[in-house]
Design an enzyme around this catalytic site. Structure first.
Site, PDB file in Angstrom:
ATOM      1  N   ARG A 154       0.858  -1.183   0.000  1.00 34.73           N
ATOM      2  CA  ARG A 154       0.000   0.000   0.000  1.00 34.73           C
ATOM      3  C   ARG A 154       0.895   1.234   0.000  1.00 34.73           C
ATOM      4  NH1 ARG A 154      -1.663   1.031   4.387  1.00 34.73           N
ATOM      5  NH2 ARG A 154      -1.093  -0.771   5.626  1.00 34.73           N
ATOM      6  N   TYR A 158      -1.849  -3.609  -6.505  1.00 32.86           N
ATOM      7  CA  TYR A 158      -1.508  -4.334  -5.282  1.00 32.86           C
ATOM      8  C   TYR A 158      -2.534  -4.192  -4.170  1.00 32.86           C
ATOM      9  CZ  TYR A 158       1.690  -7.112  -2.631  1.00 32.86           C
ATOM     10  OH  TYR A 158       2.257  -8.168  -1.976  1.00 32.86           O
ATOM     11  N   GLY A 175      -4.430  -3.582  -1.005  1.00 32.19           N
ATOM     12  CA  GLY A 175      -5.303  -2.502  -0.550  1.00 32.19           C
ATOM     13  C   GLY A 175      -5.418  -1.340  -1.523  1.00 32.19           C
ATOM     14  N   LYS A 228      -9.574  -1.887   2.085  1.00 33.69           N
ATOM     15  CA  LYS A 228      -9.217  -0.714   2.887  1.00 33.69           C
ATOM     16  C   LYS A 228      -9.980   0.527   2.418  1.00 33.69           C
ATOM     17  CE  LYS A 228      -6.015  -3.090   4.920  1.00 33.69           C
ATOM     18  NZ  LYS A 228      -6.247  -3.533   6.307  1.00 33.69           N
ATOM     19  N   HIS A 240     -10.195  -1.536  11.941  1.00 37.02           N
ATOM     20  CA  HIS A 240      -9.138  -2.434  11.454  1.00 37.02           C
ATOM     21  C   HIS A 240      -8.940  -3.531  12.504  1.00 37.02           C
ATOM     22  CE1 HIS A 240      -4.691  -2.663   9.886  1.00 37.02           C
ATOM     23  NE2 HIS A 240      -5.475  -3.488   9.234  1.00 37.02           N
ATOM     24  N   SER A 274      -1.007  -3.223  10.558  1.00 38.66           N
ATOM     25  CA  SER A 274      -0.723  -4.202   9.513  1.00 38.66           C
ATOM     26  C   SER A 274       0.536  -5.002   9.853  1.00 38.66           C
ATOM     27  CB  SER A 274      -0.501  -3.466   8.198  1.00 38.66           C
ATOM     28  OG  SER A 274      -1.553  -2.552   7.992  1.00 38.66           O
ATOM     29  N   ALA A 275       0.472  -6.300   9.551  1.00 39.67           N
ATOM     30  CA  ALA A 275       1.617  -7.202   9.732  1.00 39.67           C
ATOM     31  C   ALA A 275       2.090  -7.277  11.186  1.00 39.67           C
ATOM     32  CB  ALA A 275       2.763  -6.810   8.788  1.00 39.67           C
ATOM     33  N   CYS A 276       1.140  -7.225  12.119  1.00 39.59           N
ATOM     34  CA  CYS A 276       1.466  -7.390  13.542  1.00 39.59           C
ATOM     35  C   CYS A 276       0.794  -8.632  14.123  1.00 39.59           C
ATOM     36  CB  CYS A 276       1.051  -6.153  14.335  1.00 39.59           C
ATOM     37  SG  CYS A 276       2.105  -4.733  14.015  1.00 39.59           S
ATOM     38  N   LYS A 293      -2.403 -10.108  13.206  1.00 42.80           N
ATOM     39  CA  LYS A 293      -3.858 -10.224  13.307  1.00 42.80           C
ATOM     40  C   LYS A 293      -4.337 -11.570  12.752  1.00 42.80           C
ATOM     41  CE  LYS A 293      -5.625  -6.461  11.427  1.00 42.80           C
ATOM     42  NZ  LYS A 293      -4.330  -5.828  11.077  1.00 42.80           N
ATOM     43  N   ASN A 310      -2.707 -14.385  12.456  1.00 42.24           N
ATOM     44  CA  ASN A 310      -2.331 -15.491  13.345  1.00 42.24           C
ATOM     45  C   ASN A 310      -3.257 -15.546  14.554  1.00 42.24           C
ATOM     46  OD1 ASN A 310      -0.210 -16.030  11.634  1.00 42.24           O
ATOM     47  ND2 ASN A 310       1.294 -14.892  12.830  1.00 42.24           N
ATOM     48  N   ASP A 317      -9.224  -8.866   9.598  1.00 37.00           N
ATOM     49  CA  ASP A 317      -8.715  -7.551   9.194  1.00 37.00           C
ATOM     50  C   ASP A 317      -9.694  -6.404   9.453  1.00 37.00           C
ATOM     51  OD1 ASP A 317      -6.586  -6.031   8.083  1.00 37.00           O
ATOM     52  OD2 ASP A 317      -7.648  -5.887   6.181  1.00 37.00           O
ATOM     53  N   SER A 342       5.073 -10.114   0.771  1.00 36.99           N
ATOM     54  CA  SER A 342       4.373 -11.053  -0.124  1.00 36.99           C
ATOM     55  C   SER A 342       3.145 -11.596   0.610  1.00 36.99           C
ATOM     56  CB  SER A 342       5.309 -12.181  -0.551  1.00 36.99           C
ATOM     57  OG  SER A 342       5.916 -12.783   0.569  1.00 36.99           O
ATOM     58  N   ARG A 343       2.138 -11.963  -0.168  1.00 39.96           N
ATOM     59  CA  ARG A 343       0.829 -12.230   0.425  1.00 39.96           C
ATOM     60  C   ARG A 343       0.185 -13.488  -0.139  1.00 39.96           C
ATOM     61  NH1 ARG A 343      -1.563  -8.143   3.943  1.00 39.96           N
ATOM     62  NH2 ARG A 343      -0.068  -6.459   3.991  1.00 39.96           N
ATOM     63  N   ARG A 365       3.008  -2.957  18.001  1.00 43.27           N
ATOM     64  CA  ARG A 365       4.303  -3.632  18.084  1.00 43.27           C
ATOM     65  C   ARG A 365       5.233  -2.721  18.861  1.00 43.27           C
ATOM     66  NH1 ARG A 365       7.251  -7.325  14.591  1.00 43.27           N
ATOM     67  NH2 ARG A 365       5.327  -7.700  13.462  1.00 43.27           N
ATOM     68  N   GLY A 392       0.293 -19.357  19.468  1.00 44.11           N
ATOM     69  CA  GLY A 392      -0.701 -20.165  20.193  1.00 44.11           C
ATOM     70  C   GLY A 392      -0.719 -19.871  21.686  1.00 44.11           C
ATOM     71  N   ASN A 432      -0.713 -16.979  22.980  1.00 46.55           N
ATOM     72  CA  ASN A 432      -1.511 -15.774  23.264  1.00 46.55           C
ATOM     73  C   ASN A 432      -2.873 -16.137  23.862  1.00 46.55           C
ATOM     74  OD1 ASN A 432       0.485 -14.040  22.452  1.00 46.55           O
ATOM     75  ND2 ASN A 432      -0.224 -13.934  20.330  1.00 46.55           N
TER      76      ASN A 432
END
Ligand code: OXD
Ligand code: MN
Length: 588
Positions: free
Chosen positions: A73, A201, A203, A210, A230, A252-254, A256, A258, A277, A373-374, A405, A499, A501
């Site tokens: 993004r 790409y 979002g 988004k 979010h 993002s990428a923290c 969610k 998982n 998300d 990468s997604r 984070r 796991g 958490n």
């Protein structure tokens, strides 16, 4: 007589001038055809849009490589075009709507020449939901059409539902010529319109995500009295079989995704996924907060995903349902024709193509998959999918977690004293940046409620809107801050995360069910260590204590940063937030 949608599509076609217009029906047959077209007829640079992966080990999976300048993004090129800059706030780039549209029209003029314009009718939310919204996006790339089938409820019904109505959400998307200088993602909340050009790409291009479900929807929510957030939404089943629903905001990428499908390290607990998300939160007749996930798919970060970190996602990715499953900018193991990324289960390939398709070997010392990468995969393939996923009314939320984070300062978990304090905890959240957007990674920035890139209006007004929602809730969820990322003197994460958490979630459940007490600190109520189930973990007590330590000096410095951030909002910062800030300063 043409319908409003037909008229709008006509208008876009007159401007973009595609060779053909294809109205999508969202069927599986159509998705198969679009993948074929992407493999044979459409290209980005020298690469076909889709490349078939090993269908034995990765059924229904295809590789997509984006343009090398188009990998995340782009917040710098994202604008929210309210009539005034004040409405957009210091948290958004702004342009006057007329000027913005003139500029975009120039870039769009003839941009689909030689191409097909795909018309994608879809709803965000279950079509029977009173909270669902009807949308139409046009695009000029099969990758986006197929991705939107995974991420939204795309169908002919969506068109029928719109019928003669004019209030459908419009999305005009073209990859243009991928020139980063001609790339813009612009939002027109007054017109329910998103206009995006130059990027294919995530979002930037899947406009239901988004752009609509957060930026525009947050404006609708402000007007209509609800919240677009979010957030993960999930059910936590306890050993007695009771399910409690929790929403969790994280940048993002923290982690969610998982969290949303975590496999519990504690026996008897189970997570049921509603979303990873986005959450739309409405006040129910009973005065509780209800959540729906407007999406139907995951657009998750591949690196780090494995049987160890997220076994349920690996199972989801390997499910043989033809939505299909897309991998974008991962590496390709050339001996097995399989997707690969750093942190994957499979051994490092001896011979691979990196995310750009260039030859790669482990000796190169570079990353093979792009850090952002997604994968794009249907939620219906998830073994953890909640029975309530399609419930039009959503699920009642008992707790909201607000994460970030932070290697220092922020405790593993803390409970807000009340809703207003919780809003302050969210408003003051900071997080270290990740590769999800194009900017420097690992820099601390304020990211209130993880909405910094997604709040479609002035963030000062947004805090006020959260406070108003609290006033209207008869049974507000409790609010918590969480932070899985605190490190020790050797820069090692103290908390195992993933796991484990569930141990934090169990404490949250025990709190909302009034089963355990808590200890008061300036940052909120934290667990008595004896109330945290740490069975089977090997964390020394002094390290556990460190997870809850209040570093008063560090917080003094943090407050200066928070003040600077809040200062931008001037009068639009609610007095209540100022009061909460002063109360924290006094306690430190
Ligand atoms: C996402 C993001 O793709 O937040 O979900 O960047
Ligand atoms: Mn996100």
């Amino acid at each position: 007589m043409a319908t409003p949608v037909e008229r709008w599509v006509e208008e876009q076609a007159r401007l973009a001038r595609p060779d053909r217009i294809h109205w999508c029906d969202g069927s599986e047959e159509e998705a198969r055809r679009l993948v074929e077209i992407g493999m044979k007829d459409e290209k980005i640079g020298e690469h076909a849009i889709f490349q078939e992966l090993n269908q034995k080990s990765w059924p229904t999976s295809y590789l997509h490589r984006s343009h090398p300048t188009d990998v995340a993004r782009t917040e710098k090129l994202t604008f929210v075009c309210h009539p005034t800059a004040q409405q957009a706030g210091p948290n958004n780039n702004w342009k006057a709507p007329t000027e913005a549209k003139e500029e975009l029209a120039k870039l769009t003029d003839g941009c689909m020449r030689g191409k097909t314009m795909y018309v994608l009718p879809y709803t965000m939310g279950h079509p029977d939901s009173p909270y669902a919204k009807s949308c139409v996006q046009v695009t000029d790339v099969s990758y986006v059409a197929v991705s939107m089938r995974i991420m939204t409820r795309m169908s002919r019904n969506a068109l029928e539902k719109i019928g003669k109505r004019e209030d459908f959400v419009r999305g005009l998307h073209s990859v243009g010529n991928f020139d980063p200088d001609k790339r813009f993602i612009m939002h027109f909340p007054q017109d329910n319109l998103v206009w995006s050009i130059g990027s294919g790409y995530g979002g930037n291009a899947l406009l239901g995500k988004k752009c609509f479900s957060l930026r525009i929807a947050s404006c609708l929510g402000q007007r209509e009295g609800w919240l677009a957030e979010h957030m993960v939404v999930m059910g936590i089943e306890d050993p007695e079989g009771r399910v409690t629903y929790v929403a969790a905001a994280m940048p993002s990428a923290c982690g969610k995704t998982n969290l949303a499908m975590l496999e519990s390290a504690l026996p008897g607990y189970k997570i049921w996924t509603i979303g990873d998300d986005i959450a739309w939160l409405n006040i129910g007749r009973d005065g509780r907060l209800y959540a729906i996930n407007p999406e139907t798919g995951f657009f998750g970060v591949a690196p780090g995903t494995s049987m160890k970190t997220n076994p349920n996602m690996v199972r989801t990715l390997k499910a043989a349902t033809f939505y299909p499953t897309l991998f974008t900018n991962v590496a390709l193991d050339l001996d097995h024709n399989t997707p690969w990324w750093e942190g994957a289960d499979a051994a490092t390939p001896g011979r691979a193509a990196d995310w750009q398709g260039k030859p790669w070997t482990p000796e190169d010392g570079t990353r093979a998959a792009h850090p952002n990468s997604r994968f794009t995969v249907s939620l219906y393939s998830a073994p953890t999918l909640s029975r309530e996923f399609d419930n039009p009314h959503g699920v009642p939320i008992s707790a909201i977690l607000l994460g970030g984070r932070r290697t220092q300062l922020v405790p593993l978990v803390a409970e807000a004293f009340d809703w207003e304090h919780g809003v302050f905890l969210g408003a003051r959240t900071g997080s270290e940046t990740t590769a999800a957007a194009s900017h420097q990674v690992g820099v601390l920035r304020r990211d209130p409620m993880a909405m910094r890139p997604f709040c479609g209006y002035n963030m000062g007004d947004y805090f006020g809107h959260w406070l108003d929602i609290g006033k209207r809730l008869k049974h507000p969820p409790r609010i918590y801050t969480v932070n899985w990322f605190r490190t020790d003197e050797d820069n090692q994460f103290i908390w195992p995360g993933f796991g484990d958490n569930i141990r934090v979630l169990k404490w949250v459940l025990d709190r909302v069910n009034n089963r355990v007490g808590a200890r008061e600190t300036p940052l909120g109520l934290v667990p008595n260590l004896t109330d945290l189930n740490l069975d089977g973990l090997d964390i020394p007590e002094e390290k556990m204590e460190k997870l809850f330590e209040v570093d008063r000096e560090g917080w003094q410095t943090e407050l200066q940063d928070i003040d600077k951030y809040f200062g931008q909002f001037g009068d639009r910062l609610p007095d209540e937030i100022r009061r909460q800030r002063d109360a924290l300063a006094r306690k430190l």
